[in-house]
Design an enzyme around this catalytic site. Structure first.
Site, mmCIF file in Angstrom:
data_model
loop_
_atom_site.group_PDB
_atom_site.id
_atom_site.type_symbol
_atom_site.label_atom_id
_atom_site.label_comp_id
_atom_site.label_asym_id
_atom_site.label_seq_id
_atom_site.Cartn_x
_atom_site.Cartn_y
_atom_site.Cartn_z
ATOM 1 N N ARG A 99 0.885 -1.177 0.000
ATOM 2 C CA ARG A 99 0.000 0.000 0.000
ATOM 3 C C ARG A 99 0.918 1.221 0.000
ATOM 4 O O ARG A 99 1.659 1.448 0.958
ATOM 5 C CB ARG A 99 -0.902 0.006 1.233
ATOM 6 C CG ARG A 99 -1.620 1.332 1.429
ATOM 7 C CD ARG A 99 -2.705 1.267 2.479
ATOM 8 N NE ARG A 99 -3.874 0.561 1.982
ATOM 9 C CZ ARG A 99 -5.078 0.584 2.558
ATOM 10 N NH1 ARG A 99 -5.260 1.283 3.663
ATOM 11 N NH2 ARG A 99 -6.083 -0.082 2.044
ATOM 12 N N HIS B 63 -7.411 1.067 -6.241
ATOM 13 C CA HIS B 63 -7.651 0.168 -5.114
ATOM 14 C C HIS B 63 -8.365 -1.075 -5.651
ATOM 15 O O HIS B 63 -9.555 -1.304 -5.389
ATOM 16 C CB HIS B 63 -8.494 0.893 -4.063
ATOM 17 C CG HIS B 63 -8.471 0.258 -2.699
ATOM 18 N ND1 HIS B 63 -7.714 -0.858 -2.408
ATOM 19 C CD2 HIS B 63 -9.111 0.591 -1.539
ATOM 20 C CE1 HIS B 63 -7.898 -1.183 -1.129
ATOM 21 N NE2 HIS B 63 -8.736 -0.324 -0.587
ATOM 22 N N GLN C 5 -10.284 -3.696 -3.401
ATOM 23 C CA GLN C 5 -11.562 -3.157 -2.921
ATOM 24 C C GLN C 5 -12.635 -3.323 -3.993
ATOM 25 O O GLN C 5 -13.730 -3.830 -3.720
ATOM 26 C CB GLN C 5 -11.389 -1.671 -2.564
ATOM 27 C CG GLN C 5 -12.652 -1.031 -2.043
ATOM 28 C CD GLN C 5 -13.071 -1.586 -0.693
ATOM 29 O OE1 GLN C 5 -12.280 -1.575 0.235
ATOM 30 N NE2 GLN C 5 -14.288 -2.073 -0.568
ATOM 31 N N CYS D 98 -16.541 1.885 0.944
ATOM 32 C CA CYS D 98 -15.393 0.989 1.185
ATOM 33 C C CYS D 98 -14.917 1.041 2.630
ATOM 34 O O CYS D 98 -14.201 0.141 3.058
ATOM 35 C CB CYS D 98 -14.256 1.355 0.236
ATOM 36 S SG CYS D 98 -13.717 3.062 0.412
ATOM 37 N N ARG E 5 -13.801 -8.468 1.438
ATOM 38 C CA ARG E 5 -12.366 -8.234 1.216
ATOM 39 C C ARG E 5 -11.612 -9.532 1.525
ATOM 40 O O ARG E 5 -10.730 -9.951 0.786
ATOM 41 C CB ARG E 5 -11.848 -7.105 2.129
ATOM 42 C CG ARG E 5 -12.393 -5.715 1.806
ATOM 43 C CD ARG E 5 -11.918 -5.223 0.459
ATOM 44 N NE ARG E 5 -10.476 -5.256 0.329
ATOM 45 C CZ ARG E 5 -9.639 -4.312 0.771
ATOM 46 N NH1 ARG E 5 -10.110 -3.226 1.333
ATOM 47 N NH2 ARG E 5 -8.339 -4.430 0.623
HETATM 48 N N1 CP Z 1 -11.314 -0.112 2.621
HETATM 49 C C1 CP Z 1 -10.025 -0.227 3.004
HETATM 50 O O1 CP Z 1 -9.103 -0.458 2.207
HETATM 51 O O2 CP Z 1 -9.835 -0.074 4.344
HETATM 52 P P1 CP Z 1 -8.453 0.054 5.099
HETATM 53 O O3 CP Z 1 -7.843 1.376 4.682
HETATM 54 O O4 CP Z 1 -8.791 0.011 6.557
HETATM 55 O O5 CP Z 1 -7.558 -1.073 4.683
HETATM 56 N N1 NVA Z 2 -9.941 6.847 -1.028
HETATM 57 C C1 NVA Z 2 -9.558 6.364 0.274
HETATM 58 C C2 NVA Z 2 -9.819 4.910 0.392
HETATM 59 C C3 NVA Z 2 -9.544 4.322 1.746
HETATM 60 C C4 NVA Z 2 -9.745 2.835 1.798
HETATM 61 C C5 NVA Z 2 -8.096 6.674 0.524
HETATM 62 O O1 NVA Z 2 -7.276 6.503 -0.382
HETATM 63 O O2 NVA Z 2 -7.776 7.117 1.633
#
Ligand code: CP
Ligand code: NVA
Length: 303
Positions: A103, A130, A133, A262, A290
């Site tokens: 990430r 993402h 997701q 999400c 997920r």
């Molecule tokens: N939706 C999602 O990716 O959540 P987190 O940021 O908690 O991993």
């Molecule tokens: N758009 C958000 C998604 C979090 C899961 C971010 O990137 O922070």
């Protein structure tokens, strides 16, 4: 399929196979059985940003499949691409582990990891996309509506990483996505063009939430301020003030519409507490999926 970086890199056949595998593994695990196809395998999980769902669900998925996971914070390793080049990190990790998930802020970091790693690399969210997701979302939609073809998803909010992956998922899996964002926060033209090249008229952009939710099967939203944009929060709250998913907006779509987010959700900003907690909300199923999607993805890439 060697890596999983973006949905638009994958074929419709591979995506459908992943959805089918997710559903069958979900059934297997719900029945109390296990598939230990990753016994002895190790996943390295690199996180430049916080995470609840992604971190825990990947860790549980690896454990469930008989393998294990190592969580790595950038400060533990002197930053990604800082203490040493990304290409060295990718090649060294490939000698120790069976898969790398990351990430990151910049999308080019996961692309470079994949370029040099000899093991699969999984995008666990970048500023650009993402994909895990979006695939869990599609699995959830399929479970609730028993179809994907022609499903209309109204995404109300920021044209961000989550919206972009949904756009590619819609294009690859025959859904329709309408994104409603304030001027200046739309999904970029390149993404819309790419999606519509994959499948004509699959993705469109409007500036009116009401227009987007009309006839929608799903209303989806995400935070107005993504991780890394915290300095813009005030400005964004102002820009998005007419884009809240609240009872009034939901009503325009009809009583059967499903609500998705999400998570994490900022109640009172992009969505109201009432809507998150309403009977139309399938948000927790989405979060659960997920785990089910990622089990399938790990089995496909690492076994
Ligand atoms: N939706 C999602 O990716 O959540 P987190 O940021 O908690 O991993
Ligand atoms: N758009 C958000 C998604 C979090 C899961 C971010 O990137 O922070």
């Amino acid at each position: 399929m060697k890596h999983f970086l973006s949905i638009n890199d994958c074929s419709t056949k591979d995506l459908n196979a992943l959805l089918d595998l997710s559903a069958s593994l979900k059934k297997l695990y719900k029945s109390g059985k296990r598939d230990l196809c990753l016994a002895g395998k190790v996943l390295a999980m690199l996180f430049e940003k916080p995470s609840l769902r992604t971190r825990i669900s990947f860790h549980v998925a690896m454990t469930d499949l008989g393998g294990s996971a190592i969580y790595v914070k950038p400060e533990d390793i002197g930053g990604i691409g800082k203490r040493e080049p990304i290409k060295d990190m990718a090649r060294v990790l490939s000698r120790y582990v069976d898969g790398i998930m990351a990430r990151t802020f910049e999308h080019r970091v996961v692309v470079e990891l994949a370029q040099f790693a000899t093991v699969p690399v999984i995008n666990a969210l970048t500023d650009w996309s993402h994909p895990c997701q979006a695939m869990a979302d599609v699995l959830t939609i399929k479970e609730h509506l028993s179809r994907l073809k022609g499903v209309k998803v109204a995404y109300v909010g920021d044209g961000n990483n989550v919206a972009r992956s949904l756009a590619f998922a819609a294009a690859k899996l025959a859904m329709k996505l309408v994104v409603a964002s304030p001027k200046g926060y739309e999904l970029d033209k390149e993404t819309i063009k790419t999606a519509n090249r994959i499948s004509a008229d699959s993705v469109s952009q409007v500036n009116e939430p009401k227009k987007a939710v009309d006839g929608a099967d799903i209303i989806y939203t995400d935070t107005w301020t993504s991780m890394g944009q915290e300095d813009e929060k005030k400005k964004r709250i102002k820009a998005f003030k007419d884009f809240q998913v609240n009872a009034k907006l939901v009503k325009l779509a009809g009583s059967n519409v499903k609500i998705m987010h999400c998570l994490p959700a900022y109640r009172g900003l992009e969505i109201t507490d009432e809507v998150v907690e309403s009977k139309n909300s399938i948000i927790l199923d989405q979060s659960e999926n997920r785990l089910h999607f990622q089990r399938a993805l790990l089995k496909k890439l690492l076994s």
